[in-house]
Design a protein around this motif. Structure first.
Motif, PDB file in Angstrom:
ATOM      1  N   VAL A  30       0.828  -1.206   0.000  1.00 31.24           N
ATOM      2  CA  VAL A  30       0.000   0.000   0.000  1.00 31.24           C
ATOM      3  C   VAL A  30       0.867   1.263   0.000  1.00 31.24           C
ATOM      4  CG1 VAL A  30      -1.621   1.348   1.383  1.00 31.24           C
ATOM      5  CG2 VAL A  30      -2.014  -1.085   1.032  1.00 31.24           C
ATOM      6  N   VAL A  31       1.906   1.266   0.836  1.00 32.59           N
ATOM      7  CA  VAL A  31       2.727   2.465   0.985  1.00 32.59           C
ATOM      8  C   VAL A  31       3.674   2.656  -0.196  1.00 32.59           C
ATOM      9  CG1 VAL A  31       4.511   3.545   2.422  1.00 32.59           C
ATOM     10  CG2 VAL A  31       2.564   2.426   3.500  1.00 32.59           C
ATOM     11  N   HIS A  32       4.351   1.570  -0.628  1.00 33.29           N
ATOM     12  CA  HIS A  32       5.408   1.708  -1.634  1.00 33.29           C
ATOM     13  C   HIS A  32       5.057   1.139  -3.003  1.00 33.29           C
ATOM     14  CE1 HIS A  32       8.174   3.071   1.457  1.00 33.29           C
ATOM     15  NE2 HIS A  32       7.839   2.022   2.191  1.00 33.29           N
ATOM     16  N   GLY A  33       3.992   0.381  -3.103  1.00 37.73           N
ATOM     17  CA  GLY A  33       3.598  -0.175  -4.394  1.00 37.73           C
ATOM     18  C   GLY A  33       3.854  -1.668  -4.504  1.00 37.73           C
ATOM     19  N   LYS A  34       3.438  -2.185  -5.637  1.00 36.97           N
ATOM     20  CA  LYS A  34       3.489  -3.630  -5.894  1.00 36.97           C
ATOM     21  C   LYS A  34       4.920  -4.174  -5.871  1.00 36.97           C
ATOM     22  CE  LYS A  34       2.061  -6.956  -9.414  1.00 36.97           C
ATOM     23  NZ  LYS A  34       1.399  -7.118 -10.698  1.00 36.97           N
ATOM     24  N   LYS A  35       5.857  -3.405  -6.423  1.00 42.38           N
ATOM     25  CA  LYS A  35       7.255  -3.839  -6.499  1.00 42.38           C
ATOM     26  C   LYS A  35       7.826  -4.110  -5.103  1.00 42.38           C
ATOM     27  CE  LYS A  35      11.688  -2.280  -8.339  1.00 42.38           C
ATOM     28  NZ  LYS A  35      12.382  -1.197  -9.034  1.00 42.38           N
ATOM     29  N   TYR A  36       7.595  -3.227  -4.162  1.00 43.21           N
ATOM     30  CA  TYR A  36       8.079  -3.405  -2.798  1.00 43.21           C
ATOM     31  C   TYR A  36       7.346  -4.544  -2.090  1.00 43.21           C
ATOM     32  CZ  TYR A  36      11.029   0.729  -2.863  1.00 43.21           C
ATOM     33  OH  TYR A  36      12.011   1.639  -3.153  1.00 43.21           O
ATOM     34  N   GLY A  37       6.070  -4.696  -2.388  1.00 41.95           N
ATOM     35  CA  GLY A  37       5.307  -5.797  -1.811  1.00 41.95           C
ATOM     36  C   GLY A  37       5.862  -7.147  -2.244  1.00 41.95           C
ATOM     37  N   LEU A  38       6.158  -7.264  -3.538  1.00 41.02           N
ATOM     38  CA  LEU A  38       6.736  -8.508  -4.044  1.00 41.02           C
ATOM     39  C   LEU A  38       8.140  -8.745  -3.483  1.00 41.02           C
ATOM     40  CD1 LEU A  38       5.533  -8.380  -7.753  1.00 41.02           C
ATOM     41  CD2 LEU A  38       4.700  -9.869  -5.919  1.00 41.02           C
ATOM     42  N   ALA A  39       8.920  -7.686  -3.343  1.00 36.92           N
ATOM     43  CA  ALA A  39      10.256  -7.823  -2.748  1.00 36.92           C
ATOM     44  C   ALA A  39      10.157  -8.278  -1.294  1.00 36.92           C
ATOM     45  CB  ALA A  39      11.012  -6.498  -2.846  1.00 36.92           C
ATOM     46  N   THR A  40       9.165  -7.793  -0.578  1.00 35.49           N
ATOM     47  CA  THR A  40       8.949  -8.208   0.804  1.00 35.49           C
ATOM     48  C   THR A  40       8.590  -9.688   0.863  1.00 35.49           C
ATOM     49  OG1 THR A  40       8.191  -5.984   1.372  1.00 35.49           O
ATOM     50  CG2 THR A  40       7.619  -7.743   2.896  1.00 35.49           C
ATOM     51  N   ILE A  41       7.752 -10.130  -0.051  1.00 34.94           N
ATOM     52  CA  ILE A  41       7.379 -11.550  -0.098  1.00 34.94           C
ATOM     53  C   ILE A  41       8.609 -12.413  -0.366  1.00 34.94           C
ATOM     54  CG2 ILE A  41       6.107 -13.277  -1.436  1.00 34.94           C
ATOM     55  CD1 ILE A  41       3.929 -11.133  -1.831  1.00 34.94           C
ATOM     56  N   VAL A  42       9.436 -11.984  -1.321  1.00 40.13           N
ATOM     57  CA  VAL A  42      10.650 -12.750  -1.634  1.00 40.13           C
ATOM     58  C   VAL A  42      11.563 -12.828  -0.410  1.00 40.13           C
ATOM     59  CG1 VAL A  42      12.765 -12.744  -3.029  1.00 40.13           C
ATOM     60  CG2 VAL A  42      10.572 -12.291  -4.101  1.00 40.13           C
ATOM     61  N   GLY A  43      11.724 -11.729   0.297  1.00 35.77           N
ATOM     62  CA  GLY A  43      12.557 -11.732   1.495  1.00 35.77           C
ATOM     63  C   GLY A  43      12.024 -12.640   2.585  1.00 35.77           C
ATOM     64  N   LEU A  44      10.731 -12.580   2.824  1.00 39.22           N
ATOM     65  CA  LEU A  44      10.122 -13.432   3.848  1.00 39.22           C
ATOM     66  C   LEU A  44      10.235 -14.907   3.488  1.00 39.22           C
ATOM     67  CD1 LEU A  44       6.940 -11.320   4.653  1.00 39.22           C
ATOM     68  CD2 LEU A  44       8.866 -11.719   6.183  1.00 39.22           C
ATOM     69  N   MET A  45       9.979 -15.235   2.241  1.00 43.10           N
ATOM     70  CA  MET A  45      10.046 -16.637   1.812  1.00 43.10           C
ATOM     71  C   MET A  45      11.486 -17.157   1.809  1.00 43.10           C
ATOM     72  SD  MET A  45       7.065 -17.854   1.477  1.00 43.10           S
ATOM     73  CE  MET A  45       6.775 -16.942   2.970  1.00 43.10           C
ATOM     74  N   THR A  46      12.440 -16.300   1.466  1.00 45.97           N
ATOM     75  CA  THR A  46      13.845 -16.708   1.514  1.00 45.97           C
ATOM     76  C   THR A  46      14.239 -17.082   2.937  1.00 45.97           C
ATOM     77  OG1 THR A  46      14.354 -15.258  -0.336  1.00 45.97           O
ATOM     78  CG2 THR A  46      16.210 -15.997   0.998  1.00 45.97           C
ATOM     79  N   GLY A  47      13.819 -16.280   3.892  1.00 46.78           N
ATOM     80  CA  GLY A  47      14.092 -16.603   5.295  1.00 46.78           C
ATOM     81  C   GLY A  47      13.452 -17.912   5.722  1.00 46.78           C
ATOM     82  N   CYS A  48      12.226 -18.151   5.289  1.00 43.56           N
ATOM     83  CA  CYS A  48      11.545 -19.411   5.621  1.00 43.56           C
ATOM     84  C   CYS A  48      12.257 -20.605   5.004  1.00 43.56           C
ATOM     85  CB  CYS A  48      10.090 -19.371   5.148  1.00 43.56           C
ATOM     86  SG  CYS A  48       9.029 -18.302   6.120  1.00 43.56           S
ATOM     87  N   ILE A  49      12.695 -20.463   3.759  1.00 47.51           N
ATOM     88  CA  ILE A  49      13.379 -21.565   3.079  1.00 47.51           C
ATOM     89  C   ILE A  49      14.705 -21.869   3.764  1.00 47.51           C
ATOM     90  CG2 ILE A  49      14.547 -22.210   0.923  1.00 47.51           C
ATOM     91  CD1 ILE A  49      12.245 -20.713  -0.539  1.00 47.51           C
ATOM     92  N   ILE A  50      15.477 -20.842   4.096  1.00 41.96           N
ATOM     93  CA  ILE A  50      16.757 -21.053   4.767  1.00 41.96           C
ATOM     94  C   ILE A  50      16.536 -21.726   6.121  1.00 41.96           C
ATOM     95  CG2 ILE A  50      18.698 -19.864   5.872  1.00 41.96           C
ATOM     96  CD1 ILE A  50      18.529 -17.830   3.555  1.00 41.96           C
TER      97      ILE A  50
END
Length: 86
Positions: A30-50
């Motif tokens: 909402v604050v930064h747009g779709k690009k930042y939202g997708l980057a946040t998802i990638v970061g969260l999922m990377t942490g879960c996978i590791i």
């Protein structure tokens, strides 16, 4: 088979329930747009996978059984939080 169905239902309910991660992704989007939202998802999922890979390899058992390594991780975490507190 009964346990598998129960597991799938429980995991599905947990996946769709709004938790801190879901709210964080929503706010970033909402604050930064779709690009930042997708980057946040990638970061969260990377942490879960590791974390899952470490768990599957037994690293958590090694850390749990070695008090020196466990203390080092706790100390690093405390210093990390102290840094952000400054």
């Amino acid at each position: 088979m009964e346990e598998l169905i129960s597991f799938v239902i429980a995991v599905s309910l947990l996946a769709i329930s709004p938790g801190p991660d879901n709210i964080f992704v929503l706010m970033q989007s909402v604050v930064h747009g779709k690009k930042y939202g997708l980057a946040t998802i990638v970061g969260l999922m990377t942490g879960c996978i590791i974390h899952t890979v470490f768990l599957a390899l037994g690293v958590s058992t090694i850390i749990k059984n070695n008090s020196f390594i466990f203390f080092g991780i706790k100390l690093f975490g405390a210093l990390y939080l102290f840094f952000f507190g400054l």
